[in-house]
Design a protein around this motif. Sequence first.
Motif, PDB file in Angstrom:
ATOM      1  N   ASP A   1       7.686  -0.515   3.162  1.00 23.37           N
ATOM      2  CA  ASP A   1       8.247  -1.274   2.050  1.00 23.37           C
ATOM      3  C   ASP A   1       7.972  -0.565   0.727  1.00 23.37           C
ATOM      4  O   ASP A   1       6.898  -0.696   0.154  1.00 23.37           O
ATOM      5  CB  ASP A   1       7.624  -2.679   2.027  1.00 23.37           C
ATOM      6  N   ARG A   2       8.944   0.184   0.277  1.00 22.42           N
ATOM      7  CA  ARG A   2       8.642   0.994  -0.893  1.00 22.42           C
ATOM      8  C   ARG A   2       8.557   0.179  -2.178  1.00 22.42           C
ATOM      9  O   ARG A   2       7.762   0.496  -3.049  1.00 22.42           O
ATOM     10  CB  ARG A   2       9.623   2.148  -1.014  1.00 22.42           C
ATOM     11  N   GLU A   3       9.336  -0.894  -2.314  1.00 17.10           N
ATOM     12  CA  GLU A   3       9.241  -1.714  -3.528  1.00 17.10           C
ATOM     13  C   GLU A   3       7.848  -2.323  -3.647  1.00 17.10           C
ATOM     14  O   GLU A   3       7.244  -2.362  -4.712  1.00 17.10           O
ATOM     15  CB  GLU A   3      10.276  -2.854  -3.520  1.00 17.10           C
ATOM     16  N   MET A   4       7.348  -2.793  -2.502  1.00 14.88           N
ATOM     17  CA  MET A   4       6.059  -3.470  -2.527  1.00 14.88           C
ATOM     18  C   MET A   4       4.946  -2.540  -2.957  1.00 14.88           C
ATOM     19  O   MET A   4       4.122  -2.894  -3.783  1.00 14.88           O
ATOM     20  CB  MET A   4       5.776  -4.049  -1.125  1.00 14.88           C
ATOM     21  N   ILE A   5       4.895  -1.321  -2.405  1.00 13.18           N
ATOM     22  CA  ILE A   5       3.759  -0.487  -2.792  1.00 13.18           C
ATOM     23  C   ILE A   5       3.914   0.001  -4.234  1.00 13.18           C
ATOM     24  O   ILE A   5       2.933   0.219  -4.915  1.00 13.18           O
ATOM     25  CB  ILE A   5       3.472   0.692  -1.824  1.00 13.18           C
ATOM     26  N   ALA A   6       5.151   0.102  -4.723  1.00 19.70           N
ATOM     27  CA  ALA A   6       5.326   0.440  -6.135  1.00 19.70           C
ATOM     28  C   ALA A   6       4.794  -0.706  -6.987  1.00 19.70           C
ATOM     29  O   ALA A   6       4.114  -0.503  -7.998  1.00 19.70           O
ATOM     30  CB  ALA A   6       6.789   0.693  -6.443  1.00 19.70           C
ATOM     31  N   ALA A   7       5.054  -1.929  -6.545  1.00 24.22           N
ATOM     32  CA  ALA A   7       4.586  -3.104  -7.282  1.00 24.22           C
ATOM     33  C   ALA A   7       3.061  -3.173  -7.265  1.00 24.22           C
ATOM     34  O   ALA A   7       2.442  -3.705  -8.177  1.00 24.22           O
ATOM     35  CB  ALA A   7       5.187  -4.370  -6.667  1.00 24.22           C
ATOM     36  N   LEU A   8       2.443  -2.610  -6.224  1.00 23.98           N
ATOM     37  CA  LEU A   8       0.985  -2.644  -6.120  1.00 23.98           C
ATOM     38  C   LEU A   8       0.329  -1.546  -6.959  1.00 23.98           C
ATOM     39  O   LEU A   8      -0.880  -1.356  -6.908  1.00 23.98           O
ATOM     40  CB  LEU A   8       0.553  -2.505  -4.659  1.00 23.98           C
ATOM     41  N   GLY A   9       1.131  -0.789  -7.679  1.00 25.46           N
ATOM     42  CA  GLY A   9       0.562   0.172  -8.605  1.00 25.46           C
ATOM     43  C   GLY A   9       0.421   1.580  -8.065  1.00 25.46           C
ATOM     44  O   GLY A   9      -0.221   2.419  -8.676  1.00 25.46           O
ATOM     45  N   VAL A  10       1.027   1.868  -6.918  1.00 31.55           N
ATOM     46  CA  VAL A  10       0.994   3.242  -6.427  1.00 31.55           C
ATOM     47  C   VAL A  10       2.106   4.022  -7.130  1.00 31.55           C
ATOM     48  O   VAL A  10       3.228   3.524  -7.242  1.00 31.55           O
ATOM     49  CB  VAL A  10       1.214   3.276  -4.906  1.00 31.55           C
ATOM     50  N   ASP A  11       1.754   5.203  -7.615  1.00 33.98           N
ATOM     51  CA  ASP A  11       2.760   6.033  -8.285  1.00 33.98           C
ATOM     52  C   ASP A  11       3.697   6.601  -7.214  1.00 33.98           C
ATOM     53  O   ASP A  11       3.427   7.623  -6.610  1.00 33.98           O
ATOM     54  CB  ASP A  11       2.067   7.159  -9.057  1.00 33.98           C
ATOM     55  N   ILE A  12       4.804   5.878  -7.001  1.00 36.79           N
ATOM     56  CA  ILE A  12       5.663   6.191  -5.864  1.00 36.79           C
ATOM     57  C   ILE A  12       6.327   7.558  -6.002  1.00 36.79           C
ATOM     58  O   ILE A  12       6.497   8.288  -5.035  1.00 36.79           O
ATOM     59  CB  ILE A  12       6.709   5.058  -5.653  1.00 36.79           C
ATOM     60  N   SER A  13       6.679   7.937  -7.234  1.00 34.85           N
ATOM     61  CA  SER A  13       7.393   9.211  -7.355  1.00 34.85           C
ATOM     62  C   SER A  13       6.456  10.379  -7.084  1.00 34.85           C
ATOM     63  O   SER A  13       6.856  11.392  -6.517  1.00 34.85           O
ATOM     64  CB  SER A  13       8.062   9.328  -8.725  1.00 34.85           C
ATOM     65  N   ARG A  14       5.175  10.221  -7.479  1.00 32.05           N
ATOM     66  CA  ARG A  14       4.224  11.280  -7.179  1.00 32.05           C
ATOM     67  C   ARG A  14       4.006  11.372  -5.665  1.00 32.05           C
ATOM     68  O   ARG A  14       3.895  12.446  -5.090  1.00 32.05           O
ATOM     69  CB  ARG A  14       2.899  11.014  -7.890  1.00 32.05           C
ATOM     70  N   LEU A  15       3.953  10.207  -5.040  1.00 27.14           N
ATOM     71  CA  LEU A  15       3.770  10.158  -3.581  1.00 27.14           C
ATOM     72  C   LEU A  15       4.925  10.868  -2.872  1.00 27.14           C
ATOM     73  O   LEU A  15       4.722  11.634  -1.937  1.00 27.14           O
ATOM     74  CB  LEU A  15       3.683   8.701  -3.123  1.00 27.14           C
ATOM     75  N   TYR A  16       6.148  10.616  -3.368  1.00 28.66           N
ATOM     76  CA  TYR A  16       7.321  11.247  -2.762  1.00 28.66           C
ATOM     77  C   TYR A  16       7.252  12.771  -2.892  1.00 28.66           C
ATOM     78  O   TYR A  16       7.526  13.503  -1.943  1.00 28.66           O
ATOM     79  CB  TYR A  16       8.611  10.737  -3.429  1.00 28.66           C
ATOM     80  N   THR A  17       6.887  13.235  -4.098  1.00 23.63           N
ATOM     81  CA  THR A  17       6.787  14.687  -4.292  1.00 23.63           C
ATOM     82  C   THR A  17       5.758  15.267  -3.321  1.00 23.63           C
ATOM     83  O   THR A  17       5.975  16.312  -2.700  1.00 23.63           O
ATOM     84  CB  THR A  17       6.375  15.011  -5.741  1.00 23.63           C
ATOM     85  N   LEU A  18       4.654  14.556  -3.183  1.00 22.05           N
ATOM     86  CA  LEU A  18       3.586  15.016  -2.301  1.00 22.05           C
ATOM     87  C   LEU A  18       4.055  15.100  -0.853  1.00 22.05           C
ATOM     88  O   LEU A  18       3.831  16.105  -0.164  1.00 22.05           O
ATOM     89  CB  LEU A  18       2.403  14.058  -2.415  1.00 22.05           C
ATOM     90  N   VAL A  19       4.714  14.029  -0.399  1.00 25.37           N
ATOM     91  CA  VAL A  19       5.195  14.014   0.987  1.00 25.37           C
ATOM     92  C   VAL A  19       6.199  15.140   1.203  1.00 25.37           C
ATOM     93  O   VAL A  19       6.162  15.852   2.213  1.00 25.37           O
ATOM     94  CB  VAL A  19       5.845  12.650   1.320  1.00 25.37           C
ATOM     95  N   PHE A  20       7.076  15.320   0.233  1.00 22.79           N
ATOM     96  CA  PHE A  20       8.097  16.360   0.378  1.00 22.79           C
ATOM     97  C   PHE A  20       7.451  17.737   0.442  1.00 22.79           C
ATOM     98  O   PHE A  20       7.809  18.581   1.265  1.00 22.79           O
ATOM     99  CB  PHE A  20       9.086  16.277  -0.793  1.00 22.79           C
TER     100      PHE A  20
END
Lengths: 306, 377
Positions: A177-196
């Motif tokens: 659930d990407r909306e939820m973890i973004a709402a929980l304060g995880v920097d989702i775009s940084r996470l995406y760059t990292l995973v990529f």
Amino acid sequence: MTTVLLVEQILNGLQFGIMLFLMAAGLTLVFGVMGLINLAHGSLYMIGAFAAAAVAAATGSFVLALAGAMAAAAMVGALVEYTVIRRLYARDHLDQVLATFALILIFSEGTRWIFGSFPLFLDIPSALAGPITLPGGIEYPRYRLVLIVIGLAIAAGLALFISRTRVGIQIRAGENDREMIAALGVDISRLYTLVFALGAALAGLAGALVGAIQSVQIGMGEPILILAFVVIVIGGIGSIRGALVGSLLVGLTDTLGGIFLPEAFKLFMEPAAATTVGSSLASMAIYILMAGVLIWRPTGLFGARA
Amino acid sequence: MKIAKLALAAGLALVAGMASAEVKVGMITTLSGGGAGLGIDVRDGFMLAVKQSGRDDIKVVIEDDQRKPDIAVQLADKMIQSEKVDVLTGIIWSNLAMAVVPSVTAQGKFYLSPNAGPSALAGKGCHDNYFNVAWQNDNLHEAAGAYANSAGYKKSFLLAPNYPAGKDALTGYKRFFEGELASEVYTELGQTDYASEIAQIRASDADSVFFFLPGGMGISFLKQYADSGVGLPVVGPAFSFDQGILQAVGAAALGVVNTSQWNKDIDNPANAAFVESFQAEYGRLPSLYASQGFDTANLLISAVESADVSDADAFRAALEAANFDSVRGDFAFGPNHHPIQTIYAREVVEENGVFTNKIIGVALENHSDAYAGECKM
């Protein structure tokens, strides 16, 4: 058909599967976490191989070459995510396929521009060259055994990383659930760059490892990309465990099918026709496997149940 | 006497120069993707010869076919209809040649093949406007079979990709090889891992391996074969051993015997000048493909010098005469417009840190092809 030949072919199938896993792991993470179809994953494999060849030519060290391959692929991956891929998450799959297909062309011609049109030289380190005699008198190339070991070690490391570390938990959460973890304060775009970048580094490593026994040339990533897609569909999209099982299944089916199907047809057909039919069927075997798995489990072996 | 001859030649050239306004050549070749090295070599060899001739009445239009038959067909149509070319050339791959050549020659244009020589165009499908300057596809494989006999091999393991040229290759080898066959294996086109085939070679009782795996496939096979420690002698056509890819194979290719109609150490003035000027122009050693491009251009130039391209019969006769100094030495066309030439056995050696080929003997002398008899022009 002797036991020696059989064991050798099983080892070949395992080694092929393990290398597929390094490709498929990154692809399945990116697909699972970001919902992105990345056709340019094969280009990252190629970049890894070219970077390794360049570093090996400059320094003569294979370990540095592997490090260089991972670094180069990760950097290119992060850069591409930041400049191009990021704009595609909200788009539908067709746009993603088009854009990442364009990236394939850009990377291929860019690589030619830098390295020229002729294949590069990358050899296995002399310490790992030549065959080794296994128990039972089986001769097997030392380097391929090392590939199996490295691949299994990375699979174990990746499993620990995903299940035990904080980033791993975020990745799994992002998958669900990407909306939820973004709402929980995880920097989702940084996470995406990292995973990529992580997926890119694995592809780059695979390219460098395989490049040493194959040809380092433009377009080397595309044939293996197709197989990697088959693997993640069989394993279930987003599942690392699925990618591993799928890779081994595809590797073994492809290798053993090529050997045993023509032999099997020889039991009731004349040899020339049996070879033709058997080899044609063998090249279809992995797709038949994929179709079978999808009928049995539409989301793949370890895919989330819809 | 000599001066008179020179003056006559100059006079003739002048007359020819006045007669023919301009010859337009359309080159369709592979300049991008995995097979680009071959097309680039053909182009560079061709353009070097055009440049050396100093003629400004030969205009060359170059386009990239991306190794795709549909694109090659589109380019040929465009070149004939809007560029109004007189002669086409450049195609590397047999499947592209099959898609393009018949329609080009049917429209009355000339086609000079610098590489592909599918059997269909050498036999029943031959055409009086089609000239192959390289070889008929089977030739180098036939020479490999002949070499295997002379090397005393009795049982060969055969390996080729599963596509028309791969089947031609095994047919060619078998046409001349007198020993037994341990096995014939067709691999996938573009396959990069040969572990399973190498295991089969190890398990067989063969005493030699013949393989036809052009380009990157050959690099992969040779590296993996050398590392497997199987160690049976390997023989193959020049396509896996050309100058462009030998450096990528490295020491794994050392000592392997391969067959070719050209090598840089063939001893004749035209070849010595070609090797030297190619290196000076492009900074690398020429390959087999570069030599074919160079010969193709020189054939064309020789025809342009003696006939006007608008007079198709005269121009064809001039091409048939093949009155040029081939870098291969003796060169003549057979009745089906394919070369009659000597094919050599070469060995891969290391010279000053560069991997290259050295001629070790003649595999087939003044060899024609098996399809010439079927050709009715």
